[in-house]
Design a protein around this motif. Structure first.
Motif, mmCIF file in Angstrom:
data_model
loop_
_atom_site.group_PDB
_atom_site.id
_atom_site.type_symbol
_atom_site.label_atom_id
_atom_site.label_comp_id
_atom_site.label_asym_id
_atom_site.label_seq_id
_atom_site.Cartn_x
_atom_site.Cartn_y
_atom_site.Cartn_z
ATOM 1 N N ARG A 52 0.821 -1.193 0.026
ATOM 2 C CA ARG A 52 0.036 0.018 0.075
ATOM 3 C C ARG A 52 0.713 1.320 -0.160
ATOM 4 N NH1 ARG A 52 -3.153 -3.903 -0.557
ATOM 5 N NH2 ARG A 52 -5.099 -4.193 0.420
ATOM 6 N N CYS A 53 1.825 1.424 -0.776
ATOM 7 C CA CYS A 53 2.643 2.482 -0.865
ATOM 8 C C CYS A 53 2.335 3.436 -1.884
ATOM 9 C CB CYS A 53 4.225 2.047 -1.500
ATOM 10 S SG CYS A 53 4.196 1.350 -3.037
ATOM 11 N N HIS A 54 1.181 3.375 -2.710
ATOM 12 C CA HIS A 54 0.466 4.345 -3.503
ATOM 13 C C HIS A 54 1.368 4.552 -4.650
ATOM 14 C CE1 HIS A 54 -2.822 5.576 -0.835
ATOM 15 N NE2 HIS A 54 -2.253 4.660 -0.007
ATOM 16 N N GLU A 55 2.521 3.894 -5.027
ATOM 17 C CA GLU A 55 3.236 4.439 -6.233
ATOM 18 C C GLU A 55 2.735 4.232 -7.392
ATOM 19 O OE1 GLU A 55 6.404 5.691 -6.003
ATOM 20 O OE2 GLU A 55 6.451 5.831 -3.990
ATOM 21 N N CYS A 56 1.935 3.089 -7.267
ATOM 22 C CA CYS A 56 1.091 2.862 -8.756
ATOM 23 C C CYS A 56 0.134 3.816 -9.093
ATOM 24 C CB CYS A 56 0.620 1.242 -8.835
ATOM 25 S SG CYS A 56 -0.478 1.185 -7.454
ATOM 26 N N VAL A 57 -0.525 4.104 -8.097
ATOM 27 C CA VAL A 57 -1.735 5.070 -8.226
ATOM 28 C C VAL A 57 -1.133 6.635 -8.277
ATOM 29 C CG1 VAL A 57 -3.395 6.375 -6.779
ATOM 30 C CG2 VAL A 57 -3.151 4.158 -6.339
ATOM 31 N N ASP A 58 0.087 7.058 -8.049
ATOM 32 C CA ASP A 58 0.616 8.108 -8.387
ATOM 33 C C ASP A 58 1.257 8.111 -9.654
ATOM 34 O OD1 ASP A 58 -0.119 8.996 -5.843
ATOM 35 O OD2 ASP A 58 1.856 8.773 -4.894
ATOM 36 N N ALA A 59 1.868 7.088 -10.279
ATOM 37 C CA ALA A 59 2.332 6.992 -11.619
ATOM 38 C C ALA A 59 1.331 6.769 -12.582
ATOM 39 C CB ALA A 59 3.349 5.746 -11.639
ATOM 40 N N CYS A 60 -0.086 6.508 -12.490
ATOM 41 C CA CYS A 60 -1.022 6.237 -13.359
ATOM 42 C C CYS A 60 -1.161 7.586 -14.257
ATOM 43 C CB CYS A 60 -2.010 5.566 -12.975
ATOM 44 S SG CYS A 60 -3.303 5.159 -14.076
ATOM 45 N N PRO A 61 -1.128 7.738 -15.245
ATOM 46 C CA PRO A 61 -1.380 9.027 -16.058
ATOM 47 C C PRO A 61 -2.693 9.349 -16.341
ATOM 48 C CG PRO A 61 -0.604 7.341 -17.651
ATOM 49 C CD PRO A 61 -0.436 6.910 -16.193
ATOM 50 N N LYS A 62 -3.535 8.255 -16.563
ATOM 51 C CA LYS A 62 -5.145 8.339 -16.481
ATOM 52 C C LYS A 62 -5.771 8.367 -15.313
ATOM 53 C CE LYS A 62 -4.809 9.552 -20.867
ATOM 54 N NZ LYS A 62 -5.179 10.650 -21.669
ATOM 55 N N SER A 63 -5.168 8.159 -14.041
ATOM 56 C CA SER A 63 -5.901 7.747 -12.921
ATOM 57 C C SER A 63 -6.824 6.555 -12.972
ATOM 58 C CB SER A 63 -6.662 9.020 -12.470
ATOM 59 O OG SER A 63 -5.831 10.213 -12.255
ATOM 60 N N GLY A 64 -6.187 5.626 -13.650
ATOM 61 C CA GLY A 64 -6.982 4.231 -13.738
ATOM 62 C C GLY A 64 -7.012 3.486 -12.341
ATOM 63 N N LEU A 65 -6.099 3.899 -11.601
ATOM 64 C CA LEU A 65 -6.220 3.196 -10.015
ATOM 65 C C LEU A 65 -6.422 4.007 -9.153
ATOM 66 C CD1 LEU A 65 -2.630 1.248 -10.692
ATOM 67 C CD2 LEU A 65 -4.954 0.151 -10.704
#
Length: 98
Positions: free
Chosen positions: A81-94
Motif C-alpha cells: 500500500r505504498c501508492h506508487e502505482c496510483v501516483d504513476a498512473c497517467p490517466k488515474s485508472g487506479l
C-alpha cells in the motif's frame, strides 16, 4: 574455518539475489511483509482499477517496489500500500478506496 565460508556464501547469495530480484529481502525473508500480507485480506483500503481509463502503458508495474501488476489483481497479498502505482498512473485508472 568452515563457518566463515558459510557466511561468505550467504553474503554472495544475498548480493546476487539483490541484482536479480527487486527487493528480495522484503519479498522472501522480512517478517513485516508477512504481517502485512496477513492483514491485507481484511484491509479497509482497497485498490480499484478502471479498465476504461487504462491505456496499458505498464507504468504502474514499473514503479511498484514489490513488482506487482495491478492489471491482474489489484489487491494482492504482497502489496504494501505504498501508492506508487496510483501516483504513476497517467490517466488515474487506479485508485484507493476506504
Amino acid at each position: 574455518g568452515w563457518l566463515y565460508w558459510v557466511k561468505i556464501g550467504i553474503l554472495l547469495l544475498v548480493i546476487v539475489a539483490a541484482m536479480a530480484i527487486k527487493r528480495p529481502f522484503c519479498r522472501v525473508v522480512c517478517p513485516i511483509g508477512a504481517v502485512y500480507s496477513f492483514f491485507n485480506k481484511g484491509s479497509l483500503m482497497r485498490m480499484t482499477f478502471d479498465a476504461g481509463t487504462c491505456t496499458n502503458c505498464g507504468m504502474c508495474k514499473r514503479v511498484c517496489p514489490m513488482n506487482i501488476d495491478p492489471h491482474l489483481n489489484q489487491n494482492q497479498l504482497e502489496c504494501i500500500r505504498c501508492h506508487e502505482c496510483v501516483d504513476a498512473c497517467p490517466k488515474s485508472g487506479l485508485k484507493f478506496r476506504a
